[in-house]
Structure formats: structure tokens, C-alpha cells
Design a protein around this motif. Structure first.
Motif: not given
Length: 465
Positions: A10-14, A332-334, A349-356
Motif C-alpha cells: 500500500d505504501a508503494w503503489a497504494d 525521502y519517500r519511496g 557490514a553495511p556497504t551502500e544504500i540504494n535510494l531507488r
């Protein structure tokens, strides 16, 4: 921890059918190093346009799919039957390779009638990631008609651009990690210029230390490479090695980050946690998956029940949710994910964030849809760029895939095509998803597909002889 929780849908595509925009190349173009020549930039763009074929599965039920390369309707018809979709409107070939430099935002801007139809439908609009060009087209404050669910906002775009940086994400990880005992953040250095970087790499190699080299921005492993002391010596020193890696496009020209290498091993070495920040800023977990990584290059993922043991999954989710709350607080939203490497003591060990969206996002979406239409319990494995032994047109590839689907079906595995447009490239490949109820069936189907793909070359050699 729930392996797959429904709140994200619901949060992503209602919870509705959505418009999917394959703007991978547009998104990546925001982060291309300024030193890239025209040929390098074009190769990055072309790869992004091929990967955008996965837009067919950006949400559990597409209504409209917009793609840069030409995709035959037969591929969509096949998926629609397997995934019980309703009518899907496909618009492909919008930014073909003949239009050098053309992105999806440019292509859509040149089609005002199509834009108006999308806007009047009032459906959620889901791109791969946010870009300024897309916001100009679909933001409610902009000049074009906007759907009920906007693609994003200027604030979300600013956060995206900040934390797609592997330096900024490292800073956020460092701030959050003290509250998570099972997490450790590898040390990172930011040398001032290539000479300083070379000296630091040489000094680390002299101590026997392996170093991870990271361009500040990169996708799918591009811009990240692992350098061992032996490689430094064989190259004739760190400066020579850096020049070679840049020439080979393993690293982008410009700034460089040096990061502590995490020694990991086994099936669980590379994990991803995916989540969605809803319109109200709440963070909804999607799941944790096991990625297949060749060196530093992402190859695919497996998601589903019991793929990741409870301990690592809970640690990844707890830390990922904390990251998500920090991103949400900044606007940020998404969709986003956090990638991890597990060391030999099972610390993450966290290595990166992908905001997409990401390759794993597509696997989670497919699992959700299959669970909905066929019952719960699916495992899904995506294989993003399986080599083909010969170059195939889309029609020949379709025939090949149909044969594979029949053979996989006898193993209890559903095969779903995801990236059919790269089959006639210089190095031809195809992206596929496999769905089953157990990992043994997935493993058997993957082996079958790889062998059959490679055998294409032998078949064409025989015909030519």
C-alpha cells in the motif's frame, strides 16, 4: 521478523495497478563522473536502457509500462498470463540507441498526448528512481497533469542524490551503528587526490592488507573493485594499477574512496534489506535476500522463506529500518535498500544504500505477486544478465525461452523473462527470474538454463558447418 510483510504494498503503489517507467539510464546519468568520455557515457546509458526492461515488474500489477528499448508484446503477454495481470498498456522503443543521449524524461516530454493520458488516469507512477526531469513532468506543482500518487518530490530527490554517495552513506552508517551490536562499519578513507590514494594503497599492500576501492557513485558494482597486495605488485605499483583500472572502466575517473576489506565466505556473504518509505514517512520492511555477487558485480538475488536465517535477517532488518527512518526524516519517500557483507563471525557490514528500485526489488515484487495468485511460500531467484552462447533476435530468444520454460516446468519451476533486449548485443545476455517452492529446484533450473544458453553457440556452429 516477517519474511514478507504486506504494508509495503500500500505504501508503494497504494495497492493499485501502476504506471512503470524504465528510467534506469536517466537515474544513473545523475551520477556519472565528469571525466567520462562520450564513449564511456554512451556505454553506461545503453546498459541502463537494457536493464530498464525490468520495469515490467516494478510493482505487483502494472497498468502501463514505458520502456526505452523496443520490447515485443509477446513478452508482456507471457508475463500477464503467469502473473494474472489485467490489461497492460505497453509503450516501448521510446529512447532507442539511435537517439544518442536521449533519456526517458526527454522521450516522454516529446509525447504530450501520452503524458496527458497517464496524468488523467490518476494511477501511481513508479520510476526506477527520481530525477529532476521526471519531477518536472509528474510533480503536482509542475506544469503537466499529475496522477493521484506523485513520483516524488524535490526533497526526496535531494536526499537521493546525497545518500547515493558511498561517502555520505558511510557517514550515516557510522552514526547509526553504535545502537546495533551485530553491525560493524568498515573503515573508510578519502584521500586527497590520486597520488595520495596510491600512497595509501601501497602502504596498505605493504602490510598485507586488501583494499576496496570505491568511486563515490556507481551501480551494480561499477566503480567498485577489490585490490590485493599481489595485484599491486604485479601491476608495478599502486599508481600504475589505478591508471589501468580507470582505463578499463573498473573505476570512474575522479575521486576515490578506500575502504577496509571484509573477508566473508559462503552462501550468505552478500545480503540486501529492502524497504519502502511511505507517503507519511513510515518505513515498511519488504524483506531480506541473498545476493549473488561476482567479485564486486551484482548478478542476481534469491528471496523467500528461510533463505536467510533468522539471526542475520533480524539484524539486517533492524539496521535497515534505522537507516530508513533517518532517510525519511530528511524527506525521502519511496523504495530503498541497504546492502551488507557478512564476515566470518556473522557480523554484518553495511556497504551502500540504494535510494531507488534495484534488482532485488523486482524479486520481492515477483514473490509478492506469485504468493497472491498461487498461494504463499514462493522462492524467487533473479538472474540479471545470463550469457547467451549466440546473438539472438527477440523472436529467436522468445522461442528459446519457451523451450526453457517447458523444461523448467518439469522441475516444478516457473521461468519468467525480465530483460529480453540485450540478446543481440556484442556480449549477448538475457535476464530471467525463476520461482519455485524449494532451493534444490531453483538450483537445478539455474544449471539447466546456463547449460542451454551456452549450448546455443554450439548449435549455431553446427548449423554454420
Amino acid at each position: 521478523m516477517g519474511e514478507q510483510q504486506d504494508g509495503w504494498r500500500d505504501a508503494w503503489a497504494d495497492g493499485r495497478p501502476a504506471v512503470h517507467i524504465g528510467n534506469v539510464a536517466d537515474f544513473n546519468a545523475q551520477f556519472l563522473a565528469p571525466g567520462l568520455d562520450a564513449g564511456q557515457a554512451e556505454r553506461r546509458r545503453r546498459q541502463g536502457h537494457h536493464y530498464a526492461s525490468m520495469a515490467v515488474c516494478y510493482s505487483p500489477e502494472p497498468a502501463v509500462i514505458l520502456l526505452p528499448h523496443q520490447v515485443e508484446d509477446a513478452w508482456i503477454d507471457l508475463l500477464a498470463v503467469e502473473l494474472a495481470w489485467g490489461r497492460v498498456e505497453l509503450h516501448s522503443g521510446l529512447a532507442t540507441s539511435a537517439d544518442t543521449g536521449l533519456g526517458m524524461a526527454d522521450a516522454l516530454r516529446a509525447r504530450p498526448a501520452l503524458l496527458a493520458r497517464i496524468g488523467s488516469a490518476g494511477l501511481p507512477v513508479l520510476p526506477w528512481g527520481l530525477t529532476a526531469g521526471l519531477l518536472d513532468l509528474f510533480d503536482p506543482a509542475g506544469p503537466a497533469p499529475a496522477p493521484a500518487a506523485s513520483v516524488g518530490s524535490a526533497a526526496a530527490l535531494a536526499v537521493t542524490r546525497r545518500y547515493e554517495s558511498k561517502a555520505a552513506s558511510h557517514e550515516l552508517f557510522t552514526a547509526i551503528a553504535p545502537g546495533h551490536p551485530g553491525i560493524f562499519v568498515p573503515r573508510q578513507e578519502r584521500p586527497d587526490g590520486p597520488r595520495r590514494a596510491a600512497r595509501r594503497i601501497a602502504a596498505r599492500a605493504a602490510r598485507g592488507a586488501t583494499t576496496v576501492l570505491k568511486s563515490p557513485h556507481g551501480v551494480g558494482g561499477y566503480g567498485t573493485t577489490v585490490v590485493t597486495p599481489r595485484q599491486v605488485a604485479e601491476a608495478g605499483g599502486a599508481r600504475a594499477l589505478l591508471r589501468r583500472l580507470t582505463a578499463e572502466e573498473a573505476l570512474a575517473p575522479g575521486g576515490l574512496l578506500l575502504e577496509e576489506y571484509v573477508e566473508g565466505a559462503g552462501r550468505l556473504r552478500d545480503l540486501t534489506f529492502d524497504a519502502v518509505v511511505g507517503p507519511d514517512g513510515a518505513v515498511h520492511p519488504v524483506g531480506v535476500g541473498v545476493m549473488a555477487v561476482d567479485g564486486t558485480h551484482y548478478q542476481g538475488v534469491t528471496v523467500g522463506p528461510h533463505v536467510v536465517p533468522r539471526g542475520p535477517a533480524r539484524a539486517a532488518e533492524a539496521f535497515g529500518l534505522a537507516v530508513g527512518r533517518a532517510l525519511a526524516a530528511e524527506g525521502y519517500r519511496g523504495w530503498f535498500d541497504v546492502d551488507f557483507v557478512i564476515d566470518r563471525t556473522r557480523r554484518l557490514a553495511p556497504t551502500e544504500i540504494n535510494l531507488r528500485l534495484t534488482g532485488p526489488a523486482v524479486a520481492f515484487v515477483l514473490k509478492a505477486r506469485l504468493d497472491e495468485v498461487r498461494g504463499p511460500g514462493h522462492l524467487v531467484r533473479t538472474l540479471d544478465a545470463l550469457p547467451l552462447g549466440a546473438r539472438l533476435s527477440q523472436q529467436l530468444l522468445f522461442d528459446h525461452v519457451e523451450g526453457l520454460r517447458a523444461r523448467c516446468g518439469r522441475l516444478g519451476v516457473t521461468l519468467l523473462p525480465l530483460v529480453p533486449t540485450a540478446s543481440y548485443q556484442e556480449l549477448p545476455s538475457v535476464g530471467l527470474a525463476l520461482a519455485a517452492r524449494d532451493t534444490d529446484a531453483l538450483d537445478a533450473a539455474e544449471s539447466l538454463v546456463r547449460v542451454a544458453n551456452q549450448a546455443l553457440g554450439e548449435l549455431f556452429d553446427t548449423l554454420a558447418g
